[in-house]
Write an enzyme that holds these catalytic residues in place. Structure first.
Site, PDB file in Angstrom:
ATOM      1  N   LEU A 284     -17.395  13.034  -1.356  1.00 42.87           N
ATOM      2  CA  LEU A 284     -17.202  13.664  -0.053  1.00 42.87           C
ATOM      3  C   LEU A 284     -17.201  15.190  -0.120  1.00 42.87           C
ATOM      4  CD1 LEU A 284     -16.361  13.447   2.973  1.00 42.87           C
ATOM      5  CD2 LEU A 284     -13.997  13.397   2.202  1.00 42.87           C
TER       6      LEU A 284
ATOM      7  N   HIS B   6     -17.981   6.162   4.879  1.00 45.34           N
ATOM      8  CA  HIS B   6     -16.755   6.936   4.690  1.00 45.34           C
ATOM      9  C   HIS B   6     -15.502   6.250   5.221  1.00 45.34           C
ATOM     10  CE1 HIS B   6     -14.208  10.435   4.317  1.00 45.34           C
ATOM     11  NE2 HIS B   6     -14.042  10.550   5.621  1.00 45.34           N
TER      12      HIS B   6
ATOM     13  N   HIS C   9     -20.060   9.476   6.873  1.00 43.23           N
ATOM     14  CA  HIS C   9     -19.733  10.898   6.869  1.00 43.23           C
ATOM     15  C   HIS C   9     -21.033  11.649   6.623  1.00 43.23           C
ATOM     16  CE1 HIS C   9     -17.938  14.746   6.044  1.00 43.23           C
ATOM     17  NE2 HIS C   9     -16.738  14.261   6.340  1.00 43.23           N
TER      18      HIS C   9
ATOM     19  N   PHE D  11     -12.923  21.517  13.731  1.00 43.86           N
ATOM     20  CA  PHE D  11     -13.492  20.295  13.156  1.00 43.86           C
ATOM     21  C   PHE D  11     -14.403  19.639  14.181  1.00 43.86           C
ATOM     22  CE2 PHE D  11     -11.694  19.842   9.061  1.00 43.86           C
ATOM     23  CZ  PHE D  11     -12.105  18.635   8.526  1.00 43.86           C
TER      24      PHE D  11
ATOM     25  N   GLY E 237       0.827  -1.198   0.000  1.00 39.56           N
ATOM     26  CA  GLY E 237       0.000   0.000   0.000  1.00 39.56           C
ATOM     27  C   GLY E 237       0.864   1.252   0.000  1.00 39.56           C
TER      28      GLY E 237
ATOM     29  N   GLU F 117     -15.732  18.034   6.160  1.00 40.11           N
ATOM     30  CA  GLU F 117     -16.210  18.653   7.396  1.00 40.11           C
ATOM     31  C   GLU F 117     -15.603  20.049   7.556  1.00 40.11           C
ATOM     32  OE1 GLU F 117     -15.555  17.017  11.777  1.00 40.11           O
ATOM     33  OE2 GLU F 117     -16.743  15.693  10.504  1.00 40.11           O
TER      34      GLU F 117
ATOM     35  N   ARG G 262     -19.174  12.895  14.123  1.00 39.05           N
ATOM     36  CA  ARG G 262     -19.816  12.485  12.866  1.00 39.05           C
ATOM     37  C   ARG G 262     -20.991  11.533  13.068  1.00 39.05           C
ATOM     38  NH1 ARG G 262     -14.437  11.919   8.980  1.00 39.05           N
ATOM     39  NH2 ARG G 262     -14.132  14.169   8.788  1.00 39.05           N
TER      40      ARG G 262
ATOM     41  N   ARG H 250     -14.725   7.699  14.725  1.00 36.39           N
ATOM     42  CA  ARG H 250     -13.519   8.513  14.546  1.00 36.39           C
ATOM     43  C   ARG H 250     -13.865   9.992  14.455  1.00 36.39           C
ATOM     44  NH1 ARG H 250     -11.192  10.949  10.328  1.00 36.39           N
ATOM     45  NH2 ARG H 250     -12.334   9.919   8.644  1.00 36.39           N
TER      46      ARG H 250
ATOM     47  N   GLN I  91     -18.005   4.375   9.835  1.00 35.23           N
ATOM     48  CA  GLN I  91     -18.420   5.761   9.940  1.00 35.23           C
ATOM     49  C   GLN I  91     -19.161   6.211   8.687  1.00 35.23           C
ATOM     50  OE1 GLN I  91     -15.556   9.370  10.007  1.00 35.23           O
ATOM     51  NE2 GLN I  91     -16.356   9.102  12.078  1.00 35.23           N
TER      52      GLN I  91
END
Length: 594
Positions: A258, A359, A248, A124, A19, A261, A292, A404, A246
């Site tokens: 997306l 998300h 979003h 945030f 990755g 935020e 969230r 998160r 989660q």
């Protein structure tokens, strides 16, 4: 180049990173700078990894805009996790966050700045001052609304400088474990040639990102197929806390793309069909900057109660016209572009239609704050698996617990990517040794998966099985869940997982055979989907992102514990949440309100 059984080629490295997103490239920098021979495998060119889509920023208590400290950040993260996060790992992350940001700045990251030259920070959701008692605090360090893009390019350039070996357009298939359970590398497939190869390594770091493509509506890219999770599950290692996904709050209605935020951090807010700022009812203190899970459920509630917008009353509106063209064009230029392209609205003049969209995966591969993958051994649920590490979204260090906070994903991948790299370097330098001998059957599992697709005919279409899986997960394991829906979901997903093992592809060619890649990715997605719905059905409570209509309350007596799902037998086990931080007082679980 040597050859092992099955005439499969082999290459040897000190470390292999699977990755090339933020976590993988941050780990690779640490390894390469220490003089190790590092290979990074990626399905796409590194700067196209999914970290590029991160918009809003990196949370770190720098205190550039007002008073702030890591202890407040830690409290917000523990509270945000609905007390399911491990407090030793959370303390480690929040204390290391400022250093991680400044390191990135010194690598050349083009952060937005204040007039005095310090890094600009924006508020945030869920980030508050005074241990949650004060007002929202500006903690997110950003490069406009393209933070992930800037970060990925910065990390890639640093890796090029260090001489990291990149293997681009390679798909990792399976881990190689010996009879002692040590991980000795991976088997991977080169997309260009269709040939498999063994990458032998003293340490293997999984940084394969999330698996949001199990949902029909997702902000995740098509490459987010949970490959690391599939590899780990097939190797007999459990997946942790997979019920927690989660949503979003602000994905573009109908498209899922997306909307950061950061829009609400800069002063945007949500309204229903009556033009009402409804978040003031659900979170009187934090309002649109609540965490969230709270905002997503509030939006869903408004829609369910008939206050949704549009002809089908199926979304709410995100207003930012009042911010003015200058702020929107300087701080949120990509958001304006996304709104025009995907919602057909110009946010300078009209609001953006938004809806909660899958998300982020809070669960994943169990790991500690050194990045070591951990599993059950001799009565210890947290025994490190020798030679195996995980960092970023694919890992469950559990800093995010059940939910998160925004900006904590980029901190997570920087801090734990670096920590994993550092631990590998220390281990290899402390115990210098040659590579362990590969078992004779090192590549068998991977080659048998390829052989099934090579020789099969008359099976199901990959696209149809994938579509059925996404519709099932969306319907049975969405924002709100019930026991009946989940139980039906378990039986349907088990059937779909079995179908994923019986797919066939018409194209048997080798060169850039994308049909083969999609079939292999589907096997990983189906494993993640089953882990998700089985874990969610078993958890008889509501906590963070798991909201059950039949068990509306959090139950710390019975459910303050991490879920472990084993692919073998699709069985569940559990382990304790670590409520003991490294150096400060524990934050005891209490009711969560914003």
């Amino acid at each position: 180049m040597s050859v092992v059984k099955h005439s499969i080629a082999k290459r040897s490295f000190d470390a292999v990173v699977v990755g090339a997103g933020g976590a993988g490239m941050r780990a690779a920098i640490q390894l390469a700078e220490a003089g190790l021979k590092v290979a990074v495998l990626s399905k796409v060119f590194p700067t196209r990894s999914h970290t590029v889509a991160a918009q809003g920023g990196i949370g770190a208590a720098l205190g550039n805009m007002e008073e702030d400290n890591w202890h407040w950040h830690m409290f917000d993260t523990v509270k945000g996790s609905d007390y399911l996060g491990d407090q030793d790992a959370i303390e480690f992350m929040c204390r290391m966050a400022p250093q991680a940001v400044y390191e990135l700045e010194h690598f050349g990251m083009p952060f937005d700045r204040n007039a005095d030259g310090t890094l600009y920070q924006r508020p945030f959701g869920g980030h508050l001052s005074q241990f949650g008692q004060g007002k929202p605090v500006r903690r997110s360090c950003a490069a406009a609304d393209r933070t992930g893009h800037a970060m990925l390019h910065t990390l890639y350039q640093r890796n090029v400088r260090q001489g990291t070996h990149f293997f681009v357009e390679w798909l990792a298939l399976d881990l190689i474990r010996d009879q002692h359970g040590d991980v000795l590398g991976v088997v991977a497939l080169e997309m260009e040639t269709g040939e498999a190869m063994i990458f032998q390594a003293k340490a293997t770091v999984l940084a394969t990102g999330g698996a949001g493509r199990i949902f029909e509506s997702s902000t995740n890219a098509f490459i987010n197929t949970g490959d690391g999770l599939g590899m780990v599950a097939r190797a007999g290692i459990p997946l942790e806390d997979m019920e927690f996904w989660q949503f979003h709050p602000t994905g573009v209605a109908g498209a899922g793309v997306l909307i950061t935020e950061g829009v609400r951090g800069e002063g945007g807010y949500l309204v229903n069909a009556n033009g009402e700022r409804f978040m003031e009812r659900y979170a009187p203190n934090a309002k649109d900057l609540a965490s969230r899970d709270v905002v997503s459920r509030s939006m869903d509630q408004e829609i369910k109660e008939g206050r949704g917008c549009g002809p089908h009353k199926d979304h709410v509106l995100l207003k930012l016209e009042h911010l003015g063209p200058e702020l929107i064009n300087s701080k949120l230029p990509s958001i304006r572009e996304i709104a025009i392209k995907f919602a057909n609205v110009d946010p300078i003049k009209e609001p953006i239609p938004v809806v909660p969209t899958c998300h982020y995966m809070m669960g994943g591969i169990p790991a500690n704050y050194y990045g070591q993958v951990v599993a059950q051994k001799d009565g210890n649920a947290n025994a490190p698996v020798p030679g195996l590490y995980a960092a970023g979204e694919c890992a469950c260090v559990s800093v995010h617990g059940a939910n998160r906070l925004g900006t904590n994903s980029l901190v997570d991948l920087l801090v734990f990517g670096r920590a994993a790299g550092e631990h590998v370097v220390e281990t290899i330098k402390r115990e210098p040794r040659a590579h362990k001998e590969l078992p004779a059957n090192a590549a068998d599992r991977a080659l048998s998966r390829l052989a099934r697709l090579e020789g099969g005919s008359g099976g199901e279409q990959v696209a149809q099985v994938a579509s059925d899986m996404r519709k099932t997960i969306q319907k049975h394991c969405g924002v709100f869940r019930t026991g009946t829906l989940l139980a039906e979901g378990v039986s349907k997903i088990r059937e779909i997982n079995a179908r994923a093992q019986r797919t066939t592809i018409a194209d048997k060619s080798k060169v850039f055979n994308t049909a083969r890649i999609e079939a292999l990715e589907l096997e990983n997605l189906a494993i993640v989907a089953e882990a998700t719905v089985v874990s969610a059905e078993a958890r008889k409570e509501s906590r963070g992102a798991q909201a059950r209509e039949d068990f509306k309350d959090r139950d710390d007596t019975n459910w303050l514990k991490h879920t472990l799902w084993y692919m073998q037998g699709s069985r569940l086990d559990y382990k304790e949440v670590n409520l003991k931080p490294l150096s400060v007082e524990s934050f005891k679980p209490k009711a969560r309100s914003y």
